[in-house]
Design a protein around this motif. Sequence first.
Motif, short mmCIF file in Angstrom:
data_model
loop_
_atom_site.label_atom_id
_atom_site.label_comp_id
_atom_site.label_asym_id
_atom_site.label_seq_id
_atom_site.Cartn_x
_atom_site.Cartn_y
_atom_site.Cartn_z
N ILE A 292 21.88 11.34 -26.95
CA ILE A 292 20.59 10.48 -26.79
C ILE A 292 20.31 10.14 -28.18
N GLU A 293 20.26 8.49 -28.38
CA GLU A 293 20.05 8.05 -29.50
C GLU A 293 18.36 7.67 -29.34
N LEU A 294 18.07 8.07 -30.73
CA LEU A 294 16.55 7.96 -30.76
C LEU A 294 16.14 6.72 -31.72
N GLY A 295 16.84 5.61 -31.43
CA GLY A 295 16.72 4.37 -32.25
C GLY A 295 15.63 3.62 -31.30
N ASP A 296 16.03 2.37 -30.79
CA ASP A 296 15.20 1.54 -29.94
C ASP A 296 14.44 2.28 -28.75
N SER A 297 15.18 3.01 -28.12
CA SER A 297 14.79 3.78 -26.97
C SER A 297 13.62 4.68 -27.46
#
Length: 343
Positions: free
Chosen positions: A118-123
Amino acid sequence: MAKNDVAKNAKPIVAAPTDIDYRQGKVPPWVREVIETHFAIEAEDAKKAGSLGFMARALVIATMPYKDPKADVFKRENGDFRLRIVAGYEGGIPFGIYPRLLMSWVTTEAVRTQSPVIELGDSLSWFLRDVLDLQRGGGKRGSSTRVAEQMKRLFGSLITAQYTGGLRDRSFSLRNVTIADSIDFSEDDLKLDSDPEPIDDTNSSGSAKLWTPQPRDVAGTWRSKVRLSGAFFDECVSKPVPIDLRAYKALRGSPLAMDVYTWLTYRMSYTERRTRPIPWEALMGQFGSNYDTARAVLDFKRAFIKALKTVQIVYPRATVKIEDNGIVLLPSPPHVARQPALF
């Protein structure tokens, strides 16, 4: 008696704003939001509104604590199901609103991307703005600091789930499952304070953003991320509980109401006939915490009924009867229908 006849003859709780007595003071803002959310949900279903979310069943059947248990082990019971949460991070056990909202986000992202990473960037920036409604402010007790702390507690946890009874087709089994194999994130990703670098810090409306973006010269070279363990990822994507994120967010003023909401829509997804009364003692084992007085069951009963009535503002089709010895569920549509395309 046919399913439709049971629902027709039942006398459900009719939840309305007047059911919750706030005459001694002002109606809390979050309750007003619950009422407003009800009308929005009536106007447009979750999928069309872009608010379709999911929750892992393990944490619907048995829940996290509402307050800091000040211990490294926390237990819940639900019939034959036993849940133990063991702290892996030195800070302790996850508790309160933030880990519940974080878990709904993680499960939804896992289902959406079909990936354990799970990427924690834009999301995450969307999550901070639209789900947590975080306000600007840092420091030791600031919102971003509390979110970072609860992320460490949540993703560092070990879950032990055990059945002592029969397992039928709707069951699942988890044994000593870590939620995440690893978590790598920069607390800068959670900052709500102004970015000291001369980067555009406003959105199209001119208001301040709720997170600090990476500087342009390093953007994309390193991203914060969570890698869910294989077993927990399977739990997230294997028939997760569909929820309406608008309702879940609106109920964040009460962690108990959040838990009742997810549990109720899960139970209604397979309740085909009137249930036997679910005893208050059993419900307290599943949902209760911090009720350690001689009047524990009575105190829990009052809190549960209040939370239930609040939930039924956003989920009015849930047909529930309150009896002296517990609650009775009658066949009702789940708040969000199962999504066949996902399974």
